[in-house]
Design a protein around this motif. Structure first.
Motif, short mmCIF file in Angstrom:
data_model
loop_
_atom_site.label_atom_id
_atom_site.label_comp_id
_atom_site.label_asym_id
_atom_site.label_seq_id
_atom_site.Cartn_x
_atom_site.Cartn_y
_atom_site.Cartn_z
N ASP A 1 0.85 -1.19 0.00
CA ASP A 1 0.00 0.00 0.00
C ASP A 1 0.89 1.24 0.00
O ASP A 1 1.61 1.50 0.96
CB ASP A 1 -0.89 -0.02 1.24
N TYR A 2 0.83 2.01 -1.07
CA TYR A 2 1.63 3.23 -1.20
C TYR A 2 0.73 4.46 -1.15
O TYR A 2 -0.46 4.39 -1.46
CB TYR A 2 2.40 3.25 -2.53
N VAL A 3 1.35 5.58 -0.77
CA VAL A 3 0.68 6.87 -0.83
C VAL A 3 1.49 7.77 -1.75
O VAL A 3 2.72 7.80 -1.70
CB VAL A 3 0.53 7.49 0.58
N ALA A 4 0.78 8.46 -2.63
CA ALA A 4 1.40 9.44 -3.52
C ALA A 4 1.04 10.83 -3.03
O ALA A 4 -0.08 11.05 -2.53
CB ALA A 4 0.93 9.25 -4.95
N PHE A 5 1.97 11.78 -3.16
CA PHE A 5 1.65 13.14 -2.73
C PHE A 5 2.33 14.15 -3.62
O PHE A 5 3.35 13.89 -4.25
CB PHE A 5 2.01 13.35 -1.25
N TYR A 6 1.71 15.34 -3.65
CA TYR A 6 2.16 16.43 -4.52
C TYR A 6 2.17 17.71 -3.70
O TYR A 6 1.15 18.10 -3.11
CB TYR A 6 1.21 16.56 -5.71
N ASN A 7 3.33 18.35 -3.64
CA ASN A 7 3.48 19.62 -2.94
C ASN A 7 3.44 20.73 -3.98
O ASN A 7 4.45 21.02 -4.63
CB ASN A 7 4.81 19.66 -2.18
N CYS A 8 2.28 21.33 -4.15
CA CYS A 8 2.10 22.29 -5.23
C CYS A 8 2.47 23.69 -4.78
O CYS A 8 1.84 24.25 -3.87
CB CYS A 8 0.65 22.27 -5.72
N GLY A 9 3.48 24.26 -5.41
CA GLY A 9 3.86 25.63 -5.16
C GLY A 9 4.82 25.79 -3.99
O GLY A 9 4.98 24.91 -3.15
N GLN A 10 5.48 26.93 -3.96
CA GLN A 10 6.42 27.25 -2.88
C GLN A 10 5.77 27.09 -1.51
O GLN A 10 6.31 26.47 -0.61
CB GLN A 10 6.92 28.69 -3.07
N ASP A 11 4.56 27.61 -1.35
CA ASP A 11 3.89 27.54 -0.06
C ASP A 11 3.29 26.17 0.21
O ASP A 11 2.86 25.89 1.33
CB ASP A 11 2.81 28.62 0.04
N GLY A 12 3.27 25.33 -0.81
CA GLY A 12 2.81 23.96 -0.62
C GLY A 12 3.90 23.03 -0.12
O GLY A 12 3.64 21.86 0.14
N GLY A 13 5.12 23.55 0.00
CA GLY A 13 6.22 22.75 0.54
C GLY A 13 7.19 22.23 -0.50
O GLY A 13 8.04 21.40 -0.18
N CYS A 14 7.11 22.70 -1.74
CA CYS A 14 8.05 22.22 -2.75
C CYS A 14 9.37 22.97 -2.64
O CYS A 14 9.41 24.12 -2.20
CB CYS A 14 7.48 22.37 -4.16
N SER A 15 10.46 22.32 -3.01
CA SER A 15 11.77 22.96 -3.02
C SER A 15 12.43 22.86 -4.39
O SER A 15 13.58 23.25 -4.55
CB SER A 15 12.68 22.34 -1.96
N PRO B 1 -1.65 27.24 -3.95
CA PRO B 1 -0.74 26.35 -3.23
C PRO B 1 -1.54 25.31 -2.44
O PRO B 1 -2.46 25.65 -1.68
CB PRO B 1 0.02 27.29 -2.30
N HIS B 2 -1.21 24.05 -2.64
CA HIS B 2 -1.98 22.99 -1.99
C HIS B 2 -1.17 21.71 -1.90
O HIS B 2 -0.12 21.57 -2.54
CB HIS B 2 -3.29 22.72 -2.73
N ASN B 3 -1.66 20.80 -1.09
CA ASN B 3 -1.12 19.45 -1.01
C ASN B 3 -2.17 18.47 -1.51
O ASN B 3 -3.37 18.63 -1.24
CB ASN B 3 -0.74 19.08 0.41
N PHE B 4 -1.71 17.49 -2.27
CA PHE B 4 -2.54 16.41 -2.80
C PHE B 4 -1.98 15.11 -2.27
O PHE B 4 -0.77 14.87 -2.34
CB PHE B 4 -2.49 16.46 -4.33
N ILE B 5 -2.84 14.26 -1.71
CA ILE B 5 -2.42 12.97 -1.18
C ILE B 5 -3.38 11.91 -1.70
O ILE B 5 -4.60 12.08 -1.60
CB ILE B 5 -2.39 12.96 0.37
N LEU B 6 -2.86 10.80 -2.23
CA LEU B 6 -3.69 9.78 -2.88
C LEU B 6 -3.22 8.38 -2.52
O LEU B 6 -2.02 8.08 -2.58
CB LEU B 6 -3.62 9.96 -4.40
N THR B 7 -4.16 7.53 -2.12
CA THR B 7 -3.94 6.09 -2.01
C THR B 7 -4.97 5.41 -2.91
O THR B 7 -5.77 6.07 -3.57
CB THR B 7 -4.09 5.58 -0.56
N LYS B 8 -4.98 4.08 -2.90
CA LYS B 8 -5.97 3.36 -3.69
C LYS B 8 -7.37 3.51 -3.10
O LYS B 8 -8.36 3.15 -3.77
CB LYS B 8 -5.58 1.88 -3.79
#
Length: 295
Positions: free
Chosen positions: A134-148, A229-236
């Motif tokens: 079971d994996y989780v995928a996530f996306y840190n969208c934008g500077q304020d979303g936590g991306c570097s 800016p947002h976070n996206f988290i996805l599992t099955k």
């Protein structure tokens, strides 16, 4: 591409010293505001650059040793394989899970401040659907979303237990009273197509945008095609989207998508002490968009 191949490639990269990962990790639990936080303490992040507070630093392109035009992520030596014509799977350089993967767009000019599109969803869903664990995928969208990094990419790890969102694994469980706005959806077999998942994501993103609009200073100066800016988290089994105002309180208190769900990865005890001084519940309230009833 199966999981045994991915793990063997990941282990090979770790053993060669290309990827930094230490399986001697400690998890320190801490209760605050009725929420259980998990600090994952790992030396693998000791030399990882901290989340920059200056957006110009985060978005600077280093022209040296680039595999793809337009990219600020050097993947040479970290590649695991092509997932589709639009995405490539690579190992993260500084890892806090086995494996810790990045799913990059093959086009190095795609940007981390963009929203997700159908090719992104198709590629990540292909991985989630075929991996045994079971994996989780996530996306840190934008500077304020936590991306570097500027080059558009999602990340994948084996799903950690006891996340704030873990209640979504059971229909009978109630959501925790998190201090920030978040929007979620339990998935059913009829929604397990990339096209339907994209519709759900866009709906949750619209809700997040309505809550977060105008609150992020960096977003006000973002390019015209930038998403909120947002976070996206996805599992099955479920999807979560939450708006962000800030990536970090200070250099020792920043989180990505998984951190917003209660698992905060740190390199030193000093970072944990800093979080406790700040109060993790209050910190997440500032990093996300505060729920009015939680104030």
């Amino acid at each position: 591409m199966n999981e045994s191949f991915i793990l063997s490639e990941f282990d090979r990269l770790v053993n060669s010293g290309t990827v930094i990962y230490n399986d001697k990790e400690d998890i320190i639990e801490y209760m605050d505001g009725g929420l259980k936080f998990q600090f994952l303490l790992t030396s693998a992040l000791a030399n990882k650059p901290t989340i920059p507070l200056n957006p110009s630093v985060a978005h600077k392109i280093d022209e040296r040793d680039q595999k793809r035009d337009g990219s600020d992520i050097s993947t040479q030596g970290f590649e695991i394989g092509e997932i589709s014509t639009s995405h490539t799977l690579v190992a993260n350089k500084f890892c806090w899970a086995r494996p810790h993967l990045m799913l990059l767009t093959s086009d190095g000019y795609r940007r981390q401040y963009e929203g997700l599109d159908l090719n992104d969803i198709k590629s990540v869903w292909l991985l989630l659907s075929t991996l045994d664990t079971d994996y989780v995928a996530f996306y840190n969208c934008g500077q304020d979303g936590g991306c570097s990094r500027l080059h558009k990419h999602l990340q994948l790890i084996p799903t950690p237990p006891k996340l704030f969102s873990s209640f979504l694994d059971s229909k009978d469980s109630q959501p925790p009273r998190v201090p920030f706005e978040w929007f979620y959806r339990r998935l059913n077999p009829h929604e397990s197509t990339p096209e339907r998942l994209l519709e759900i994501y866009n709906h949750l993103l619209e809700q997040s945008t309505n809550k977060g609009r105008g609150l992020s200073t960096n977003f006000r100066n973002a390019p015209p095609n930038a998403a909120c800016p947002h976070n996206f988290i996805l599992t099955k089994r479920w999807m979560v989207v939450l708006p962000r105002q800030r990536a970090a309180i200070n250099q020792e208190a920043g989180v990505n998508a998984i951190g917003m769900l209660g698992r905060i990865v740190v390199a030193t005890q000093n970072e944990i002490d800093n979080w406790i001084r700040l109060g993790p519940t209050n910190a997440l309230r500032e990093l996300g968009v505060a729920r009015q009833e939680a104030l």
